[in-house]
Design a protein around this motif. Sequence first.
Motif, PDB file in Angstrom:
ATOM      1  N   THR A 132       0.839  -1.201   0.000  1.00 39.11           N
ATOM      2  CA  THR A 132       0.000   0.000   0.000  1.00 39.11           C
ATOM      3  C   THR A 132       0.870   1.245   0.000  1.00 39.11           C
ATOM      4  O   THR A 132       0.607   2.199  -0.751  1.00 39.11           O
ATOM      5  CB  THR A 132      -0.913   0.009   1.258  1.00 39.11           C
ATOM      6  OG1 THR A 132      -1.422  -1.290   1.423  1.00 39.11           O
ATOM      7  CG2 THR A 132      -2.031   1.008   1.142  1.00 39.11           C
ATOM      8  N   LEU A 133       1.917   1.208   0.851  1.00 38.11           N
ATOM      9  CA  LEU A 133       2.807   2.372   0.903  1.00 38.11           C
ATOM     10  C   LEU A 133       3.451   2.621  -0.451  1.00 38.11           C
ATOM     11  O   LEU A 133       3.490   3.765  -0.925  1.00 38.11           O
ATOM     12  CB  LEU A 133       3.904   2.147   1.960  1.00 38.11           C
ATOM     13  CG  LEU A 133       3.468   2.372   3.404  1.00 38.11           C
ATOM     14  CD1 LEU A 133       4.597   2.020   4.354  1.00 38.11           C
ATOM     15  CD2 LEU A 133       3.043   3.826   3.615  1.00 38.11           C
ATOM     16  N   ALA A 134       3.906   1.504  -1.075  1.00 35.65           N
ATOM     17  CA  ALA A 134       4.568   1.643  -2.377  1.00 35.65           C
ATOM     18  C   ALA A 134       3.587   2.198  -3.408  1.00 35.65           C
ATOM     19  O   ALA A 134       3.937   3.078  -4.204  1.00 35.65           O
ATOM     20  CB  ALA A 134       5.108   0.292  -2.825  1.00 35.65           C
ATOM     21  N   ARG A 135       2.332   1.666  -3.344  1.00 32.79           N
ATOM     22  CA  ARG A 135       1.323   2.123  -4.308  1.00 32.79           C
ATOM     23  C   ARG A 135       1.042   3.610  -4.110  1.00 32.79           C
ATOM     24  O   ARG A 135       0.992   4.390  -5.046  1.00 32.79           O
ATOM     25  CB  ARG A 135       0.046   1.296  -4.128  1.00 32.79           C
ATOM     26  CG  ARG A 135      -0.699   1.147  -5.449  1.00 32.79           C
ATOM     27  CD  ARG A 135      -1.939   0.301  -5.310  1.00 32.79           C
ATOM     28  NE  ARG A 135      -1.683  -1.015  -4.774  1.00 32.79           N
ATOM     29  CZ  ARG A 135      -2.385  -1.576  -3.776  1.00 32.79           C
ATOM     30  NH1 ARG A 135      -3.377  -0.924  -3.209  1.00 32.79           N
ATOM     31  NH2 ARG A 135      -2.102  -2.786  -3.351  1.00 32.79           N
TER      32      ARG A 135
ATOM     33  N   LEU B  69       1.455   6.571  -6.660  1.00 33.61           N
ATOM     34  CA  LEU B  69       0.359   7.460  -7.042  1.00 33.61           C
ATOM     35  C   LEU B  69       0.756   8.913  -6.860  1.00 33.61           C
ATOM     36  O   LEU B  69       0.508   9.768  -7.710  1.00 33.61           O
ATOM     37  CB  LEU B  69      -0.881   7.146  -6.193  1.00 33.61           C
ATOM     38  CG  LEU B  69      -1.705   5.949  -6.668  1.00 33.61           C
ATOM     39  CD1 LEU B  69      -2.834   5.659  -5.708  1.00 33.61           C
ATOM     40  CD2 LEU B  69      -2.267   6.230  -8.066  1.00 33.61           C
ATOM     41  N   LYS B  70       1.415   9.137  -5.674  1.00 32.87           N
ATOM     42  CA  LYS B  70       1.847  10.510  -5.381  1.00 32.87           C
ATOM     43  C   LYS B  70       2.813  10.990  -6.447  1.00 32.87           C
ATOM     44  O   LYS B  70       2.713  12.111  -6.939  1.00 32.87           O
ATOM     45  CB  LYS B  70       2.545  10.539  -4.007  1.00 32.87           C
ATOM     46  CG  LYS B  70       1.653  11.067  -2.897  1.00 32.87           C
ATOM     47  CD  LYS B  70       2.496  11.269  -1.676  1.00 32.87           C
ATOM     48  CE  LYS B  70       1.630  11.547  -0.469  1.00 32.87           C
ATOM     49  NZ  LYS B  70       2.370  11.415   0.762  1.00 32.87           N
ATOM     50  N   GLN B  71       3.737  10.094  -6.769  1.00 28.10           N
ATOM     51  CA  GLN B  71       4.760  10.428  -7.765  1.00 28.10           C
ATOM     52  C   GLN B  71       4.103  10.732  -9.116  1.00 28.10           C
ATOM     53  O   GLN B  71       4.453  11.705  -9.769  1.00 28.10           O
ATOM     54  CB  GLN B  71       5.691   9.216  -7.910  1.00 28.10           C
ATOM     55  CG  GLN B  71       6.849   9.453  -8.829  1.00 28.10           C
ATOM     56  CD  GLN B  71       8.155   9.342  -8.070  1.00 28.10           C
ATOM     57  OE1 GLN B  71       8.141   9.075  -6.874  1.00 28.10           O
ATOM     58  NE2 GLN B  71       9.254   9.572  -8.740  1.00 28.10           N
TER      59      GLN B  71
ATOM     60  N   GLU C 138       2.296  14.380 -13.169  1.00 29.27           N
ATOM     61  CA  GLU C 138       1.227  14.969 -13.976  1.00 29.27           C
ATOM     62  C   GLU C 138       1.145  16.464 -13.752  1.00 29.27           C
ATOM     63  O   GLU C 138       0.953  17.240 -14.683  1.00 29.27           O
ATOM     64  CB  GLU C 138      -0.106  14.300 -13.636  1.00 29.27           C
ATOM     65  CG  GLU C 138      -0.350  13.100 -14.529  1.00 29.27           C
ATOM     66  CD  GLU C 138      -1.480  12.213 -14.053  1.00 29.27           C
ATOM     67  OE1 GLU C 138      -2.271  12.659 -13.193  1.00 29.27           O
ATOM     68  OE2 GLU C 138      -1.539  11.061 -14.530  1.00 29.27           O
ATOM     69  N   GLN C 139       1.288  16.834 -12.446  1.00 30.38           N
ATOM     70  CA  GLN C 139       1.245  18.265 -12.136  1.00 30.38           C
ATOM     71  C   GLN C 139       2.363  18.995 -12.859  1.00 30.38           C
ATOM     72  O   GLN C 139       2.150  20.045 -13.470  1.00 30.38           O
ATOM     73  CB  GLN C 139       1.425  18.465 -10.634  1.00 30.38           C
ATOM     74  CG  GLN C 139       0.099  18.524  -9.891  1.00 30.38           C
ATOM     75  CD  GLN C 139       0.310  18.580  -8.395  1.00 30.38           C
ATOM     76  OE1 GLN C 139       1.432  18.618  -7.913  1.00 30.38           O
ATOM     77  NE2 GLN C 139      -0.790  18.586  -7.665  1.00 30.38           N
ATOM     78  N   GLU C 140       3.565  18.353 -12.777  1.00 35.09           N
ATOM     79  CA  GLU C 140       4.720  18.980 -13.440  1.00 35.09           C
ATOM     80  C   GLU C 140       4.483  19.098 -14.936  1.00 35.09           C
ATOM     81  O   GLU C 140       4.793  20.119 -15.553  1.00 35.09           O
ATOM     82  CB  GLU C 140       5.986  18.159 -13.170  1.00 35.09           C
ATOM     83  CG  GLU C 140       6.634  18.536 -11.858  1.00 35.09           C
ATOM     84  CD  GLU C 140       7.743  17.583 -11.452  1.00 35.09           C
ATOM     85  OE1 GLU C 140       8.122  16.727 -12.266  1.00 35.09           O
ATOM     86  OE2 GLU C 140       8.205  17.711 -10.309  1.00 35.09           O
ATOM     87  N   LYS C 141       3.883  18.014 -15.504  1.00 32.58           N
ATOM     88  CA  LYS C 141       3.604  18.023 -16.943  1.00 32.58           C
ATOM     89  C   LYS C 141       2.622  19.139 -17.283  1.00 32.58           C
ATOM     90  O   LYS C 141       2.787  19.836 -18.289  1.00 32.58           O
ATOM     91  CB  LYS C 141       3.017  16.670 -17.359  1.00 32.58           C
ATOM     92  CG  LYS C 141       4.074  15.687 -17.820  1.00 32.58           C
ATOM     93  CD  LYS C 141       3.415  14.455 -18.389  1.00 32.58           C
ATOM     94  CE  LYS C 141       4.440  13.348 -18.540  1.00 32.58           C
ATOM     95  NZ  LYS C 141       3.818  12.046 -18.630  1.00 32.58           N
TER      96      LYS C 141
END
Length: 657
Positions: A379-382, A386-388, A393-396
């Motif tokens: 879950t943490l990895a997921r 997701l955050k990444q 996406e935000q950066e894009k």
Amino acid sequence: MLIRRGLKLYILIFIFTMIIQIPMFKVDAYNIEQKGFNVLVLNSYHQGHNWESSILDGLNTYIKENDKNINLKVEYLDFRNNYNKEYIKSLKLMLEEKYPKGSIDAIYTVNDEAYEILNKEVLNKNSNFYKIPLIFSGVDHKIDGDKYEKEYSAGIYHRDDTLGLLGFISDLTPNVKNINLIIENSKYGDSVQSEIDKILNTYMKDRINVEYIRSNYTQDIYKQLSKIGYKEDTVNIIAGEFQDKSSEIYISPKVLIDKLKKYSTAPIYSTDSTYLNTSILGGHMDIGQNHAKIIGKMISQIKDGVKINNIDNVTEPVAQGYITYKSIYEYKIDPLAIDEDINIMNKPAYCIIAPTWVKILIFIVLFFIFMLIIFLIQTLARNKKLKQKKLEEQEKAIERDRLKSDFIVNLSHELRTPINIILGTSKVLENKARKSEIDGAYLLSKIDNINQNSYRILKISNNVIDITKAEAGMFQLVLENCNIVNIIEDVFESSIDFAKRKNIDMIFDTKQEEIKISVDVFQIQRLILNLLSNAIKFTHENGIIKLIMYKKDNKLIIEVKDNGVGIAQDKISYIFQRFYQVDSLYTRKNEGSGIGLCISKEIAQKHGGTIEVESKIEKGSTFRVTIPINLYENLEDYDPSKTIVTSNIVDLEMSDI
Ligand code: ADP
């Protein structure tokens, strides 16, 4: 005579020197014996007898660690195989012969048979061992020597731990009703039997039935066990060491126990440390090594001059309970019945001692904890992913926004330049016309100027329209059948004039003269012209541009190579994005809107193909277009007369050079 006298003299000298030498040899030999403190160690049994060996090991360790000047002279008396007057007499003679007076400083008898032989000798004036301090172990209180014997002996008395053993047995196998007592035929065997009998008669009379299996030979034991057969609630108790009847060889305890289990399924216990590392259930045993420390200290005391009658007799250390880990489960012993002070033998480091159901429970709990940890990690990895992704996406989005604003600024700039030129030219023409100063050639050159700049505006608006169409999914191809070699060669030739302005060499190379294919000719012309115009824009004066086309695996491949400025590796992945230009608006040397390659890629993809790039800064770039060769029979053939003149398209696409 003279010779005779001389000979006599020689003989005399020889005898004299020999007489002098003999005591010297003797002294030397005596000295060797005298060096250190010599202890005669007498074992009642054979070499390798387990309990005695472990005492000797312990003694050697003690000497190594505490007093290296102690020498052990070890003798094995083999009383189990020979125990009669004749044998004892010859044994004494042998010892007297081997250890002359003065060669031994102390005696240690490891067990009772040896003690019984030697304790008389320390009081015997004629013996070489007269008044030599004697240390003993494994001796019963009941065979205490008299007052005089005690004067010259001290040691460890045997402790009767049988009650401990039977307590241990009834804790682990509470329903026991039968005991098979398997013991060797020796004094040691006698003592084990009498101790067990005593306890059974005192505490468990009539409750427990004992079968005595006494022999020194394994064959007898197996035979008797088979005769007794299976009886419920039985345990075996084994003590001593056993031999093969025909070879007289002692059978290793491990082998013996494994074989014994074939004749009796009942759990096996022992009082004898010989069986410590075999597959018996367990035992109540004293370990020889513990004795060795006490004996070692006593020897050191005597060596340091302490009189033996000042050394107190002690009773041997209390036997300890041992149980083998495997047998807990083999004999279904309740792990909760195992006392805390019982030593668990051969327990693998990762195992715990608990009832099977507790083990299963622990396993299930651990399994769930493990699964939970895995779930949490996943879950943490997921979440991290997701955050990444969100961040990317935000950066894009930010980047897209930036590109859009850049594009608007670019576009205004791009439009302003040609409009200004057109406006300026038309103003000049207007003035000239008013003054009637216009001549034909001048007018044509100005019109040419106006045309080129109008094409630039047209190209920009075409591109903007197409990119918007592509974004809305409305960019459609109009396919026709054609010989693509001719089409590409035409656009290539028309662009040579533009390259000449920078003195760039243009080379066209095709492996096939004809490649029939269904394509949108106008869009393919745009694509190639965009690649050629970029190549001309980004190649230095006197550079070279090559267009190579060929057919491979039913695919059309067109490569546009230049030896121009190249593209940095970290920028390559961006150049096909719309509005992207490697050089910023204020630093760049060439005109452009940053949408040409985006449209080129769209065109290639619409044809089911791809466009790739390889580039090295200041070495040049290669753009490779790959389009699958499809030929649809029902399509019309390309007719140049019906379409826009190639030179017009070239003028349009090359307008920003
Ligand atoms: P533009 O209209 O600005 O040329 P393109 O989409 O055609 O837009 O190209 C995007 C960018 O890719 C250019 O601005 C340039 O930085 C880089 N580029 C394209 N072709 C080449 C080439 N042959 N050599 C070096 N850089 C190139």
